[in-house]
Design a protein around this motif. Structure first.
Motif, PDB file in Angstrom:
ATOM      1  N   VAL A   1       0.852  -1.192   0.000  1.00  0.00           N
ATOM      2  CA  VAL A   1       0.000   0.000   0.000  1.00  0.00           C
ATOM      3  C   VAL A   1       0.889   1.243   0.000  1.00  0.00           C
ATOM      4  O   VAL A   1       1.794   1.371   0.822  1.00  0.00           O
ATOM      5  N   GLN A   2       0.609   2.125  -0.942  1.00  0.00           N
ATOM      6  CA  GLN A   2       1.391   3.338  -1.079  1.00  0.00           C
ATOM      7  C   GLN A   2       0.981   4.342  -0.005  1.00  0.00           C
ATOM      8  O   GLN A   2      -0.165   4.769   0.047  1.00  0.00           O
ATOM      9  N   LEU A   3       1.906   4.682   0.869  1.00  0.00           N
ATOM     10  CA  LEU A   3       1.567   5.621   1.945  1.00  0.00           C
ATOM     11  C   LEU A   3       2.232   6.979   1.774  1.00  0.00           C
ATOM     12  O   LEU A   3       1.925   7.917   2.482  1.00  0.00           O
ATOM     13  N   SER A   4       3.176   7.048   0.846  1.00  0.00           N
ATOM     14  CA  SER A   4       3.830   8.344   0.652  1.00  0.00           C
ATOM     15  C   SER A   4       2.995   9.168  -0.319  1.00  0.00           C
ATOM     16  O   SER A   4       1.934   8.757  -0.749  1.00  0.00           O
TER      17      SER A   4
ATOM     18  N   GLY B   1       2.262  13.481  -1.128  1.00  0.00           N
ATOM     19  CA  GLY B   1       1.656  14.541  -0.352  1.00  0.00           C
ATOM     20  C   GLY B   1       2.532  14.920   0.808  1.00  0.00           C
ATOM     21  O   GLY B   1       3.690  14.504   0.914  1.00  0.00           O
ATOM     22  N   SER B   2       1.944  15.699   1.730  1.00  0.00           N
ATOM     23  CA  SER B   2       2.745  16.387   2.714  1.00  0.00           C
ATOM     24  C   SER B   2       2.815  15.658   4.056  1.00  0.00           C
ATOM     25  O   SER B   2       3.345  16.195   5.006  1.00  0.00           O
ATOM     26  N   ARG B   3       2.224  14.450   4.151  1.00  0.00           N
ATOM     27  CA  ARG B   3       2.250  13.758   5.435  1.00  0.00           C
ATOM     28  C   ARG B   3       3.114  12.513   5.342  1.00  0.00           C
ATOM     29  O   ARG B   3       3.145  11.847   4.315  1.00  0.00           O
TER      30      ARG B   3
ATOM     31  N   GLU C   1       2.553   9.455  10.160  1.00  0.00           N
ATOM     32  CA  GLU C   1       1.401  10.300  10.499  1.00  0.00           C
ATOM     33  C   GLU C   1       0.103   9.664  10.010  1.00  0.00           C
ATOM     34  O   GLU C   1      -0.923   9.706  10.695  1.00  0.00           O
ATOM     35  N   ILE C   2       0.179   9.092   8.812  1.00  0.00           N
ATOM     36  CA  ILE C   2      -1.036   8.524   8.236  1.00  0.00           C
ATOM     37  C   ILE C   2      -1.500   7.314   9.057  1.00  0.00           C
ATOM     38  O   ILE C   2      -2.691   7.190   9.384  1.00  0.00           O
TER      39      ILE C   2
END
Lengths: 486, 339
Positions: free
Chosen positions: A250-253, A255-257, A261-262
């Motif tokens: 799962v792509q979690l990167s 954007g700015s967070r 954090e996610i």
């Protein structure tokens, strides 16, 4: 270079929606009322100040309720966020923080000037209006509160209206909310809904619950897994979930967070379900509070029981009682007071006693309102805590409702030269009269005597002085204008 | 000389084509001497200038009265003129250039799926000293929508060029952008929030209160255009059915058809006798014509079959005119009315 021909008619430019023109008649009435109210405040030692109309937007965002924030005329100009003031209190406190922190307390400051709120234009509500009010800085409850409430009541009374005073105390609900681990957004909603309940407007609790604490699927999941997950430390749980998600691709990167954090957000979302209990608990309390409204003799015992039942600090009740007692000394009898402990008002900076004044003749139109805001000065950067309270009112609304005779039309005399050559003499005559405090209009259109008489009658001018070329004058008294006649 | 009515339409590639196609289908073909010219005319309609303008400018020109009518996106009208009493939306569903203004977050934000999640995030951001940055070309609509949904702490970022890359490039955290199919958003790894549709829009016809106030001749010309467009739009909802029905008499056939009130035409069916090629003793054929709402077409067919029809043909009408031109009546009232 382009030149604009002045003879060519162009399309007229219309007034902006919601922005009123104040014509001479209303202006005169409003000024008279302003004088009355200003005199009352000055008699109590208040000094008028005038903060700027434009301020940094941040000043109004620090502690305004969501509804007020949405109404701010905010704009970006030359890379600065600026706003037209929606109210005066924040500006007055900013001025205190900048200039007055070393002055002896209390400080009594008052203001009158235009404020701007982007509201839906409707009868009795425009986007610009004149706010008049005062702030009593450095006076703790109950003496400060009593003075401010008295000033509001006296202002309304002075305009020939019968005040109906509604008093509340935001400290009660705030103490209850402080005991529960509630997020800011939940608190905002609870205060908003309490105000609605108090006014008899509907509140959709189920929709709010879903929005504030997650939907049914999440609730079910939490009931299934919640108590087992509780034993695992949040850090370990986060590491585990993050590892799993990475492992399954799962792509979690993006954007700015950060991924951490996610994942923390995902787990926080699950634990928000726990808030459900607290929200319902708090909502039940605010509903009880909002239902209490009536004469102090009736409401106070019920309120005392409610606070006892929840083991809440009785100080607010003592403060209300003390204020009511002091008000009696000011001549405000208890039978004109309604107690409404569920009052929240739209502004989130209140901390103690708050109140609204209505006209008994128009029970739904609020005339003034105010309260205590002991935290605001520090929120705006003051070095020391500053107990403070104040009230304000909208001058145009008061002008509309006031039951006092409007100021009489100014008594004007018209000085009219009979010929062109008479003009210097006419000017001299007019100036001489003005020296003696007579209001004098000078004919500047070179009209004939008959035309001047017609003009004077239409304007309601009672005396015309005709000036001849040799300087002799002749006074003519015109029949008084009948009311309603042009 | 009577003043010319000015109708502004988009001069932008696909938008221009779609608008011209729409006007042509309504019987208002636009003609211009050559494609580089910015003023055209409507064949068969005197005193109307068609001005080709930038789509974004049309709302402003209508607002200041320098054009009288305009065809542009409802999204632009809502953003730039929702509070302007001089811009009147006459017809808001011209049926082309459909799109949605949506809030989209990076796909990887697994925890943010609803507007409520976003509201919580904005508070978290504020607490940690950050501000949720929203890139958009529609600041007014976006701001109001966020406030309405409990998101109070954010800043709007002015966006130039491709919005979809703003989060990836770090200019903004999330975006509010127009989308027709959602493909561009997905390709840029963005996801539309649940309940994150700010506005559904399509092309609309707007009018200038100021422009039309000046001359009644203009209103009269606007009526010609509105009559055709409104009747054309209304025609979309109807079908004309023609069928042959066998029966003993006209009255008997009519009775069987009107038995189903909903699909017996607007007032009732029209019947006319068919003179058969091969006369069949004792039986007569009638041709039945019905106008039915589009969504009842198949019900109507079933019913006609049940009462013994065959050879059923269906046509779409070009225009359906009502008793009065409703949009024109609305326009007149709005033009007269003080804001």
């Amino acid at each position: 270079m382009t030149t604009v021909s002045t003879t060519e008619p162009t399309t007229p430019i219309e007034r902006l929606r919601g922005m009123p023109d104040i014509g001479p008649e209303v202006y005169r009435r409003r000024e008279a009322i302003r004088h009355t109210l200003q005199a009352i405040l000055e008699q109590h030692g208040y000094q008028f100040i005038e903060p700027p109309v434009v301020e940094a937007t941040e000043l109004f965002l620090r502690k305004s309720g969501p509804e007020r924030v949405a109404q701010i005329y905010a704009l970006r100009y030359r890379n600065r966020d600026i706003a037209l003031r929606p109210e005066h209190t924040a500006s007055v406190l900013r001025y205190y923080v900048e200039e007055l922190q070393n002055e002896p307390l209390p400080l009594r400051l008052a203001y009158v000037g235009p404020v701007f709120r982007y509201e839906r234009p409707q009868a009795g509500r425009s986007r610009q209006f004149t706010e008049l009010g005062c702030e009593l800085l450095g006076a703790p409850s109950p003496y400060g509160d009593a003075e401010i409430v008295h000033l509001a009541v006296e202002s309304v009374t002075a305009l020939g209206l019968t005040p109906r005073l509604v008093v509340g105390h935001i400290g009660i609900v705030l103490e209850f909310l402080d005991r529960l681990p509630l997020r800011q957004r939940v608190r905002d909603w609870l205060l908003w809904s309490m105000e609605r309940l108090r006014k008899g407007q509907p509140v959709d609790v189920d929709a709010a619950l879903e929005s504030l604490s997650g939907n049914e699927r999440l609730v079910a999941l939490y009931h299934e897994l919640g108590h087992e997950l509780r034993d695992i430390s949040p850090e370990r749980l986060e590491r585990w979930v993050l590892g799993m998600l990475r492992e399954v691709g799962v792509q979690l990167s993006g954007g700015s967070r950060t991924p951490e954090e996610i994942v923390a957000g995902v787990l926080a979302k699950l634990s928000r379900v726990q808030d459900r209990e607290h929200i319902l608990q708090a909502f039940a309390f605010t509903r009880e509070l909002a239902a209490l409204e009536g004469p102090p003799a009736e409401v106070l015992p019920q309120l005392r029981m409610l606070l006892d039942r929840h083991a809440l600090d009785p100080t607010p009740i003592q403060q209300i009682e003390a204020v009511l007692q002091l008000l009696r000394a000011y001549g405000v009898e208890e039978d004109t007071v309604v107690l409404s402990p569920g009052m929240a008002r739209g502004l989130h900076y209140y901390t103690g006693v708050l109140f609204e004044v209505y006209a008994a003749e128009q029970p739904h139109l609020q005339l003034c309102g105010g309260g205590r805001y002991d935290d605001l000065a520090q929120l705006l950067g003051a070095r020391q805590p500053l107990p403070a309270c104040g009230f304000s009112c909208g001058l145009e609304r008061l002008t509309e409702l006031a039951r006092v005779p409007g100021p009489s039309l100014p008594d004007i005399t018209l000085v009219a030269p009979v010929t062109q050559e008479a003009m210097p003499h006419a000017i001299a005559t007019a100036e001489a009269l003005r020296q003696r405090n007579v209001q004098v209009e000078l004919d500047v259109r070179g009209r004939s005597p008959n035309a001047n008489r017609r003009y004077a009658r239409r304007r309601g001018i009672s005396h015309v002085i005709f000036v001849e070329a040799d300087g002799t004058t002749r006074v003519e008294q015109l029949p008084l204008r009948q009311d309603g006649q042009e | 000389m009577a003043p010319t009515l000015r109708l502004a339409i988009s001069s932008k590639g696909a938008y221009e084509e779609a608008t011209l196609r729409f006007l042509e289908s309504a019987g208002l073909p636009v003609w211009r001497p050559n494609p580089r010219q910015y003023v055209g005319r409507i064949s068969g309609l005197e005193g109307v200038d068609v001005l080709f303008q930038r789509t974004e400018d049309i709302v402003h020109k209508v607002a200041d009265g320098s054009v009288d009518l305009g065809i542009t996106g409802y999204d632009l009208v809502a953003e730039h003129a929702s509070d302007n009493p001089d811009v009147l939306v006459v017809l808001d569903d011209l049926g082309f250039r459909r799109c949605e203004l949506v809030l989209a977050v990076p796909e990887g934000w697994l925890d943010i799926t609803t507007m409520a999640d976003l509201a919580d995030l904005s508070v978290d951001f504020k607490r940690s000293g950050r501000t949720l940055r929203v890139a958009t070309k529609f600041p007014n609509l976006t701001r109001d929508f966020l406030y309405r949904n409990g998101v109070h702490y954010f800043s709007l970022v002015d966006a130039h060029g491709a919005l979809e890359v703003a989060p990836a490039l770090g200019h903004a955290d999330i975006i509010a952008d127009l989308t027709e199919t959602g493909v561009t958003l997905r390709e840029n790894r963005l996801r539309i929030l649940e309940g994150g549709v700010i506005l559904r829009a399509q092309a609309c016809l707007i009018a200038s209160r100021r422009g039309l106030r000046q001359a009644s001749e203009k209103l009269e010309r606007a009526r010609s255009i509105l009559e055709l467009i409104e009747a054309r739009l209304r025609a979309r909802h109807y079908r004309v059915i023609t069928a042959n029905v066998r029966g003993e008499s006209e009255a008997a056939v009519a009775e069987r058809i009107t038995a189903n009130v909903a699909i017996a035409g607007q007032q009732g069916p029209t019947l006319s006798r068919v003179y058969p090629k091969f006369p069949d003793a004792g039986c007569t054929w009638y041709e039945v014509r019905l106008i039915v709402p589009r969504d009842l077409l198949l019900h109507a067919i079933d019913h006609l079959r049940q009462v013994g029809s065959s050879d059923i043909t269906v046509n779409s009408p070009d225009y359906v005119f009502a008793q009065r031109c409703e949009s024109y009546d609305r326009l007149c009232e709005a033009v007269e009315h003080e804001p």
